[in-house]
Design a protein around this motif. Structure first.
Motif, PDB file in Angstrom:
ATOM      1  N   ALA A   1      34.420  31.759  39.821  1.00  0.00           N
ATOM      2  CA  ALA A   1      34.724  31.328  38.453  1.00  0.00           C
ATOM      3  C   ALA A   1      33.456  31.401  37.624  1.00  0.00           C
ATOM      4  CB  ALA A   1      35.291  29.917  38.416  1.00  0.00           C
ATOM      5  N   SER A   2      33.642  31.570  36.326  1.00  0.00           N
ATOM      6  CA  SER A   2      32.528  31.597  35.376  1.00  0.00           C
ATOM      7  C   SER A   2      33.042  31.044  34.067  1.00  0.00           C
ATOM      8  CB  SER A   2      32.078  33.034  35.095  1.00  0.00           C
ATOM      9  OG  SER A   2      31.749  33.702  36.260  1.00  0.00           O
ATOM     10  N   VAL A   3      32.125  30.496  33.289  1.00  0.00           N
ATOM     11  CA  VAL A   3      32.550  30.022  31.974  1.00  0.00           C
ATOM     12  C   VAL A   3      31.643  30.585  30.895  1.00  0.00           C
ATOM     13  CG1 VAL A   3      33.528  27.883  32.891  1.00  0.00           C
ATOM     14  CG2 VAL A   3      31.174  27.901  32.102  1.00  0.00           C
ATOM     15  N   TYR A   4      32.198  30.639  29.699  1.00  0.00           N
ATOM     16  CA  TYR A   4      31.417  31.008  28.522  1.00  0.00           C
ATOM     17  C   TYR A   4      31.942  30.181  27.368  1.00  0.00           C
ATOM     18  CZ  TYR A   4      29.108  33.770  24.929  1.00  0.00           C
ATOM     19  OH  TYR A   4      28.316  34.171  23.883  1.00  0.00           O
ATOM     20  N   GLN A   5      31.126  29.290  26.867  1.00  0.00           N
ATOM     21  CA  GLN A   5      31.514  28.395  25.774  1.00  0.00           C
ATOM     22  C   GLN A   5      32.825  27.675  26.076  1.00  0.00           C
ATOM     23  OE1 GLN A   5      31.090  30.763  22.205  1.00  0.00           O
ATOM     24  NE2 GLN A   5      28.919  30.256  22.073  1.00  0.00           N
ATOM     25  N   TYR A   6      33.928  28.091  25.451  1.00  0.00           N
ATOM     26  CA  TYR A   6      35.202  27.377  25.634  1.00  0.00           C
ATOM     27  C   TYR A   6      36.135  28.113  26.587  1.00  0.00           C
ATOM     28  CZ  TYR A   6      33.300  25.329  21.444  1.00  0.00           C
ATOM     29  OH  TYR A   6      32.456  24.727  20.551  1.00  0.00           O
ATOM     30  N   GLU A   7      35.612  29.152  27.241  1.00  0.00           N
ATOM     31  CA  GLU A   7      36.473  30.003  28.061  1.00  0.00           C
ATOM     32  C   GLU A   7      36.028  30.016  29.505  1.00  0.00           C
ATOM     33  OE1 GLU A   7      36.402  33.903  26.348  1.00  0.00           O
ATOM     34  OE2 GLU A   7      36.559  33.049  24.341  1.00  0.00           O
TER      35      GLU A   7
ATOM     36  N   GLN B   1      36.828  32.227  33.430  1.00  0.00           N
ATOM     37  CA  GLN B   1      37.508  33.277  34.182  1.00  0.00           C
ATOM     38  C   GLN B   1      37.557  32.846  35.640  1.00  0.00           C
ATOM     39  OE1 GLN B   1      35.632  37.118  33.518  1.00  0.00           O
ATOM     40  NE2 GLN B   1      35.749  36.927  31.295  1.00  0.00           N
TER      41      GLN B   1
ATOM     42  N   VAL C   1      42.688  38.471  37.346  1.00  0.00           N
ATOM     43  CA  VAL C   1      41.672  37.627  36.726  1.00  0.00           C
ATOM     44  C   VAL C   1      42.421  36.705  35.771  1.00  0.00           C
ATOM     45  CG1 VAL C   1      39.620  37.551  35.266  1.00  0.00           C
ATOM     46  CG2 VAL C   1      39.957  39.461  36.847  1.00  0.00           C
TER      47      VAL C   1
ATOM     48  N   ARG D   1      45.674  33.651  30.115  1.00  0.00           N
ATOM     49  CA  ARG D   1      46.188  35.003  30.367  1.00  0.00           C
ATOM     50  C   ARG D   1      45.925  35.354  31.824  1.00  0.00           C
ATOM     51  NH1 ARG D   1      48.436  36.317  26.023  1.00  0.00           N
ATOM     52  NH2 ARG D   1      49.942  37.128  27.496  1.00  0.00           N
ATOM     53  N   THR D   2      46.918  35.948  32.463  1.00  0.00           N
ATOM     54  CA  THR D   2      46.743  36.462  33.817  1.00  0.00           C
ATOM     55  C   THR D   2      46.695  37.977  33.720  1.00  0.00           C
ATOM     56  OG1 THR D   2      47.886  34.594  34.784  1.00  0.00           O
ATOM     57  CG2 THR D   2      47.771  36.591  36.105  1.00  0.00           C
ATOM     58  N   LEU D   3      45.519  38.537  33.962  1.00  0.00           N
ATOM     59  CA  LEU D   3      45.349  39.989  33.850  1.00  0.00           C
ATOM     60  C   LEU D   3      45.379  40.573  35.265  1.00  0.00           C
ATOM     61  CD1 LEU D   3      42.446  39.958  31.213  1.00  0.00           C
ATOM     62  CD2 LEU D   3      44.921  40.131  30.780  1.00  0.00           C
TER      63      LEU D   3
ATOM     64  N   PRO E   1      33.694  23.852  32.296  1.00  0.00           N
ATOM     65  CA  PRO E   1      33.446  24.128  33.715  1.00  0.00           C
ATOM     66  C   PRO E   1      34.177  23.150  34.634  1.00  0.00           C
ATOM     67  CG  PRO E   1      31.462  23.241  32.664  1.00  0.00           C
ATOM     68  CD  PRO E   1      32.440  23.575  31.564  1.00  0.00           C
TER      69      PRO E   1
ATOM     70  N   VAL F   1      42.239  34.253  32.750  1.00  0.00           N
ATOM     71  CA  VAL F   1      41.308  33.991  31.656  1.00  0.00           C
ATOM     72  C   VAL F   1      41.825  32.801  30.864  1.00  0.00           C
ATOM     73  CG1 VAL F   1      40.085  34.992  29.708  1.00  0.00           C
ATOM     74  CG2 VAL F   1      40.871  36.474  31.549  1.00  0.00           C
TER      75      VAL F   1
ATOM     76  N   ASP G   1      41.386  30.080  27.780  1.00  0.00           N
ATOM     77  CA  ASP G   1      40.774  29.778  26.490  1.00  0.00           C
ATOM     78  C   ASP G   1      41.114  28.322  26.192  1.00  0.00           C
ATOM     79  OD1 ASP G   1      40.233  29.318  23.859  1.00  0.00           O
ATOM     80  OD2 ASP G   1      41.324  31.060  23.087  1.00  0.00           O
TER      81      ASP G   1
END
Lengths: 521, 79
Positions: free
Chosen positions: A311-317, A319, A384, A395-397, A358, A386, A388
């Motif tokens: 897992a990883s995060v970026y600001q409010y998101e 993965q 993956v 979203r499930t990609l 996180p 994702v 938000d």
């Protein structure tokens, strides 16, 4: 005297007693713990005490202070022995002086009970038959537990349930699930999980895995607790600042679940240690904050044929992605054929993050790990996920194994080994920019224009090359043949760019470790 | 044709929107990214991203269809 201390030498109760003397005190009470020659039917020859001293002293001092406040005693203190003790020797001394006797007795009782329960001290008994064992972890104060501790990089806090523990963990709220039950709990108990990174993701992942009763939990983190961690890593507290995260986490988690064996790996995952780190575990939960570690772990789990939850995060998101060792399953390199370079797309230090982001992703990682352990992932498909969290969208990609990906890092192992040698010199440390310049380096500031506006201009910085312009092609890369020191705010983007320039053939390019924030200006 | 684009991470930050509908003549997601990259001033090159159409990761050369839901996804590393 200090409220709580350790002593390698024999304790001196007379001296301690004198230190508690006070004109306002009408009496003094003390308690002494002695080494006895038997425990649970075994004859003990001598024993050793070992403590996690830095943590123990703080916690011990807190207990003494609590006793003073709670019972209104005049003075109180506690001294604990460490090292090798013979039968009959004094192991611990507690004393309290007060106006009246009742408070002094109560304070002594409170201090010894709390110290045995809360302070991380381990006791190793040597038996007459030549055997020995770490027993009666005083931290648990539970008779009949077996405990072991080793220190250094691979410390072990072993908590194995014995015949009749005084406290039995109640897993009824999870075993009530038809998919879990007693059989599922046994699977959880039998599982071993390695959590890499005890940060924003790792803390909740560790808490839920420990609480669920995973039999063995490894914690890999080479960092110390920093003030900037606390807003999103509430396992840690103010008193832990500067302490190794892996050890503090293990000590805290041991207070959540005594059934779990915790392995402390107070080190950074590296190409040299990753395969050995993975060896003892069935599953890996990857909670680091950098691409370098994520791809290192990816390659290692692929080699070892073990599942991993990334897992990883970026600001409010965030993965989330699970790797299963199956022929049709994509690895991280199937998704990202060009391993991203750290710093080029931001991390928590530079992009910012709210704690619950996180936390949500780390809890999902624990959920994915438990699903795997319980066999509830039979219908899993590679994807993956994702998240938000600002707009509450998910979203499930769907992803697929990439035919041309051989699930291994580009280049052969020898080439990678060579790169790793080079890596050791990617970052340089300097006390200030003047020292950096004096060593013959040309200083290149790659911060954005708006970041630089906040600072007074520094004449030692010879080149301003905002990273966004470089990446975009709007600014040409710096000419080769010059020795550069790349600087940014915290040393993450500069390291990413340094790696990038090296891969383009630049030599003598370095990143300022820790960035401008690390300089003693 | 009209397509729906979703942005994540640094793309969302730079675009200032998480989602938009775009009227485009782009034949492939590669062309579409180039269009929005210029319009939105994205700093990430296409090689750093993955694209998904209708919730499946796909090649940059896949043909776009009217109504496609396109996701441009940068890798993220924070923890």
């Amino acid at each position: 005297m200090q409220a709580f201390s350790f002593s390698n030498a024999p304790l001196e109760p007379e001296r301690y007693r004198d230190a508690l003397a006070d004109a306002a005190a009408g009496g003094y009470s003390s308690f002494e713990g002695w080494v006895r020659d038997h425990n649970e039917g075994k004859h003990v020859r001598h024993l050793e005490y070992e403590a996690f001293e830095s943590l123990a002293i703080k916690e011990g001092a807190r207990i003494v202070q609590e006793a003073i406040e709670r019972f209104g005693v005049t003075r109180a203190a506690c001294v604990h022995r460490v090292g090798d003790l013979a039968i009959g020797e004094l192991a611990v001394w507690v004393g309290a002086s007060s106006a009246h006797r009742a408070e002094a007795f109560a304070a002594c009782r409170y201090i010894i009970d709390e110290v045995k329960h809360r302070v991380p001290i381990w006791k190793k008994e040597h038996y007459v038959d030549g055997d020995s064992g770490w027993v009666n972890c005083e931290r648990c104060a539970v008779p009949g537990h077996d405990h072991a501790v080793q220190h250094g990089d691979r410390a072990h806090y072993v908590h194995e349930a014995a015949a009749a523990p005084a406290f039995a963990h109640d897993y009824s709220r999870q075993t009530a699930l038809p998919e879990v039950g007693a059989a599922g709990q046994a699977k959880i108990r039998g599982a071993s999980v390695l959590v890499i990174g005890a940060g924003g993701l790792g803390v909740p992942a560790l808490q839920y895995l420990a609480a669920a009763g995973i039999g063995r939990l490894g914690i890999v983190d080479g960092d110390a607790v920093e003030a900037s961690n606390l807003h999103r890593q509430p396992l840690f507290g103010i008193a832990d600042l500067g302490q190794p995260k892996a050890s503090v986490a293990a000590a805290r988690l041991a207070g959540i679940n005594r059934d779990v064996r915790f392995d402390v790996h107070a080190t950074r995952a590296s190409a040299e240690n990753i395969d050995a780190l993975l060896e003892d575990y069935d599953l890996v939960v990857e909670c680091s904050d950098n691409f370098r570690t994520k791809f290192l772990v990816n390659d290692a789990v692929v080699r070892a044929g073990k599942p991993a939850v990334f897992a990883s995060v970026y600001q409010y998101e965030g993965q989330l992605q699970t790797y299963l060792p199956r022929d049709d399953w994509p690895c991280l390199r199937c998704l990202w054929p060009e391993a991203p370079r750290d710093g080029l797309v931001g991390n928590c230090a530079e992009a910012g993050v709210l704690g619950p982001v996180p936390a949500a992703l780390g809890a999902l990682q624990a959920m994915e790990a438990l699903k795997r352990v319980l066999g509830l992932d039979a219908n899993a498909r590679p994807a993956v996920h994702v998240f938000d969290l600002l707009h509450l969208q998910w979203r499930t990609l769907r992803s697929q194994r990439r035919a041309e990906c051989d699930h291994s890092p580009p280049g052969d192992r020898a080439q990678n080994a060579a790169m790793n040698v080079d890596e050791s010199e990617l970052e340089l440390e300097f006390p200030d920019l003047a020292a950096a310049q004096a060593s013959g380096l040309t200083l290149v500031d790659i911060r954005e224009a708006w970041e630089r506006d906040c600072d007074a201009p520094d004449r030692r910085i010879e080149m301003h090359l905002p990273l966004s312009l470089l990446l975009d092609g709007r600014a040409p890369p710096p000419p080769q043949g010059v020795r550069y020191l790349i600087v940014c705010a915290h040393g993450v983007r500069s390291l990413g760019l340094t790696e990038h320039l090296r891969s383009l053939g630049y030599r003598g390019v370095y990143s300022l470790r820790g960035g401008l924030a690390a300089l003693s200006v | 044709m009209l397509v729906r684009i979703q942005y994540f991470a640094v793309l969302r930050e730079q675009a200032g929107v998480a989602e938009e509908r775009v009227e485009t003549g782009a034949a492939t997601p590669a062309d579409l990214y180039e269009e929005v990259r210029q319009a939105r001033g994205f700093t990430l090159p296409r090689s750093s991203l993955r694209v998904a159409i209708n919730d499946e990761f796909c090649e940059w050369s896949q043909r776009l269809q009217p109504g496609d839901r396109v996701v441009f996804l940068p890798p993220v590393a924070g923890g």
